[in-house]
Structures are given as structure tokens and as C-alpha cells.
Design a protein around this motif. Structure first.
Motif, PDB file in Angstrom:
ATOM      1  N   ARG A   5      -8.078  12.389 -10.283  1.00 12.27           N
ATOM      2  CA  ARG A   5      -6.996  11.540  -9.760  1.00 12.27           C
ATOM      3  C   ARG A   5      -6.406  10.724 -10.896  1.00 12.27           C
ATOM      4  N   LYS A   6      -5.146  10.310 -10.722  1.00 14.61           N
ATOM      5  CA  LYS A   6      -4.540   9.416 -11.691  1.00 14.61           C
ATOM      6  C   LYS A   6      -3.819   8.287 -10.973  1.00 14.61           C
ATOM      7  N   LEU A   7      -3.746   7.174 -11.653  1.00 13.90           N
ATOM      8  CA  LEU A   7      -3.099   5.977 -11.141  1.00 13.90           C
ATOM      9  C   LEU A   7      -1.591   6.132 -11.261  1.00 13.90           C
ATOM     10  N   PHE A   8      -0.860   5.660 -10.247  1.00 14.61           N
ATOM     11  CA  PHE A   8       0.606   5.679 -10.340  1.00 14.61           C
ATOM     12  C   PHE A   8       1.189   4.412  -9.744  1.00 14.61           C
ATOM     13  N   PHE A   9       2.431   4.152 -10.136  1.00 18.25           N
ATOM     14  CA  PHE A   9       3.210   3.030  -9.629  1.00 18.25           C
ATOM     15  C   PHE A   9       4.558   3.581  -9.168  1.00 18.25           C
ATOM     16  N   THR A  10       5.090   3.060  -8.060  1.00 13.73           N
ATOM     17  CA  THR A  10       6.388   3.520  -7.574  1.00 13.73           C
ATOM     18  C   THR A  10       7.479   2.526  -7.943  1.00 13.73           C
ATOM     19  N   LYS A  11       8.716   2.957  -7.792  1.00 10.44           N
ATOM     20  CA  LYS A  11       9.865   2.077  -8.046  1.00 10.44           C
ATOM     21  C   LYS A  11       9.882   0.888  -7.099  1.00 10.44           C
ATOM     22  N   GLY A  16      -1.080   3.460  -6.418  1.00 13.94           N
ATOM     23  CA  GLY A  16      -1.952   4.391  -5.729  1.00 13.94           C
ATOM     24  C   GLY A  16      -2.674   5.344  -6.652  1.00 13.94           C
ATOM     25  N   LEU A  17      -3.441   6.232  -6.042  1.00  9.39           N
ATOM     26  CA  LEU A  17      -4.164   7.293  -6.737  1.00  9.39           C
ATOM     27  C   LEU A  17      -3.671   8.629  -6.202  1.00  9.39           C
ATOM     28  N   ALA A  18      -3.325   9.517  -7.125  1.00 12.46           N
ATOM     29  CA  ALA A  18      -2.759  10.815  -6.739  1.00 12.46           C
ATOM     30  C   ALA A  18      -3.457  11.939  -7.490  1.00 12.46           C
ATOM     31  N   LYS A  24       6.444  12.965 -12.460  1.00 14.46           N
ATOM     32  CA  LYS A  24       7.557  12.058 -12.236  1.00 14.46           C
ATOM     33  C   LYS A  24       8.592  12.785 -11.384  1.00 14.46           C
ATOM     34  N   GLY A  25       9.107  12.119 -10.367  1.00 11.64           N
ATOM     35  CA  GLY A  25      10.064  12.730  -9.460  1.00 11.64           C
ATOM     36  C   GLY A  25       9.459  13.202  -8.156  1.00 11.64           C
ATOM     37  N   ASP A  26       8.125  13.314  -8.104  1.00  8.89           N
ATOM     38  CA  ASP A  26       7.461  13.645  -6.846  1.00  8.89           C
ATOM     39  C   ASP A  26       7.644  12.476  -5.886  1.00  8.89           C
ATOM     40  N   ARG A  27       7.486  12.738  -4.616  1.00 11.30           N
ATOM     41  CA  ARG A  27       7.694  11.711  -3.600  1.00 11.30           C
ATOM     42  C   ARG A  27       6.450  11.506  -2.758  1.00 11.30           C
ATOM     43  N   ILE A  28       6.359  10.327  -2.161  1.00 15.59           N
ATOM     44  CA  ILE A  28       5.287  10.022  -1.216  1.00 15.59           C
ATOM     45  C   ILE A  28       5.839  10.274   0.174  1.00 15.59           C
ATOM     46  N   CYS A  29       5.083  11.000   0.974  1.00 19.68           N
ATOM     47  CA  CYS A  29       5.518  11.376   2.312  1.00 19.68           C
ATOM     48  C   CYS A  29       4.461  10.943   3.320  1.00 19.68           C
ATOM     49  N   TYR A  47      10.180  21.651   0.104  1.00 19.10           N
ATOM     50  CA  TYR A  47       9.246  20.792  -0.621  1.00 19.10           C
ATOM     51  C   TYR A  47       7.904  21.495  -0.745  1.00 19.10           C
ATOM     52  N   LEU A  48       7.206  21.236  -1.835  1.00 19.39           N
ATOM     53  CA  LEU A  48       5.835  21.703  -2.014  1.00 19.39           C
ATOM     54  C   LEU A  48       4.895  20.520  -1.821  1.00 19.39           C
ATOM     55  N   ILE A  49       3.756  20.752  -1.198  1.00 17.95           N
ATOM     56  CA  ILE A  49       2.753  19.706  -1.054  1.00 17.95           C
ATOM     57  C   ILE A  49       1.870  19.744  -2.293  1.00 17.95           C
ATOM     58  N   VAL A  50       1.853  18.640  -3.057  1.00 20.94           N
ATOM     59  CA  VAL A  50       1.035  18.537  -4.262  1.00 20.94           C
ATOM     60  C   VAL A  50      -0.389  18.163  -3.883  1.00 20.94           C
ATOM     61  N   GLY A  51      -0.535  17.278  -2.900  1.00 22.06           N
ATOM     62  CA  GLY A  51      -1.861  16.873  -2.440  1.00 22.06           C
ATOM     63  C   GLY A  51      -1.817  15.548  -1.703  1.00 22.06           C
ATOM     64  N   ASP A  52      -2.963  15.116  -1.263  1.00 25.94           N
ATOM     65  CA  ASP A  52      -3.053  13.840  -0.555  1.00 25.94           C
ATOM     66  C   ASP A  52      -3.124  12.696  -1.563  1.00 25.94           C
ATOM     67  N   THR A  53      -2.864  11.492  -1.084  1.00 25.22           N
ATOM     68  CA  THR A  53      -2.843  10.339  -1.970  1.00 25.22           C
ATOM     69  C   THR A  53      -3.328   9.090  -1.252  1.00 25.22           C
ATOM     70  N   TYR A  54      -3.771   8.134  -2.046  1.00 26.76           N
ATOM     71  CA  TYR A  54      -4.073   6.795  -1.540  1.00 26.76           C
ATOM     72  C   TYR A  54      -2.980   5.881  -2.085  1.00 26.76           C
ATOM     73  N   VAL A  55      -2.307   5.163  -1.204  1.00 28.51           N
ATOM     74  CA  VAL A  55      -1.258   4.230  -1.622  1.00 28.51           C
ATOM     75  C   VAL A  55      -1.542   2.884  -0.970  1.00 28.51           C
TER      76      VAL A  55
END
Length: 80
Positions: A5-11, A16-18, A24-29, A47-55
Motif C-alpha cells: 500500500r502507499k499513502l496518498f493525498f487528494t485535492k 488514505g492508503l491505496a 496520479k489521475g485515478d479517482r476514489i469511488c 473505468y478500471l478498478i485498481v483496488g480497494d482503499t482506506y480513506v
């Protein structure tokens, strides 16, 4: 829990962890009926599903409230 997993920040200031495959450019759904948010990637006409995430801040129904408050957008999606 954090392996691969890697840490991310949104605009909008979410953190979260993804999956490591997130780019960059992927979206949270948030899909109604799904237990966790998903990372999705726009393609040509789907759209392609990259995986689940914790936000932090949208894990316990806050996204639905954000939609009601007009802070988040509703979009029809097609997955393949």
C-alpha cells in the motif's frame, strides 16, 4: 494491513492508503452497497478498478452525507 500500500493525498484534503498500482489521475469511488471505497482509473469509455482503499473521512458513510451536502459529485460509471 499496509503491505503493498502507499499513502496518498487528494485535492480535497483527504488522506488514505491505496494499492501500489494507484497513479496520479485515478479517482476514489464510493459504490452504494460496497463495504469500502475503490480506486478507479478512467479509460476511453469505461473505468478500471485498481483496488480497494482506506480513506480517512469517508469510511463510515460520510461520502453519502457529502453527496447530500453537494461537496461530492454523483457520476454514472461503466466498468469492464
Amino acid at each position: 494491513m499496509c503491505a503493498e500500500r502507499k499513502l496518498f493525498f487528494t485535492k480535497r484534503g483527504y488522506i488514505g492508503l491505496a494499492p501500489m498500482a494507484m497513479e496520479k489521475g485515478d479517482r476514489i469511488c464510493v459504490l452504494l452497497g460496497c463495504n469500502v471505497p475503490l480506486i478507479i482509473r478512467p479509460q476511453e469509455d469505461h473505468y478500471l478498478i485498481v483496488g480497494d482503499t482506506y480513506v480517512y473521512g469517508i469510511m463510515n458513510g460520510e461520502a453519502v452525507q457529502g453527496f447530500r451536502d453537494e461537496n461530492l459529485e454523483y457520476v454514472d460509471l461503466t466498468f469492464r
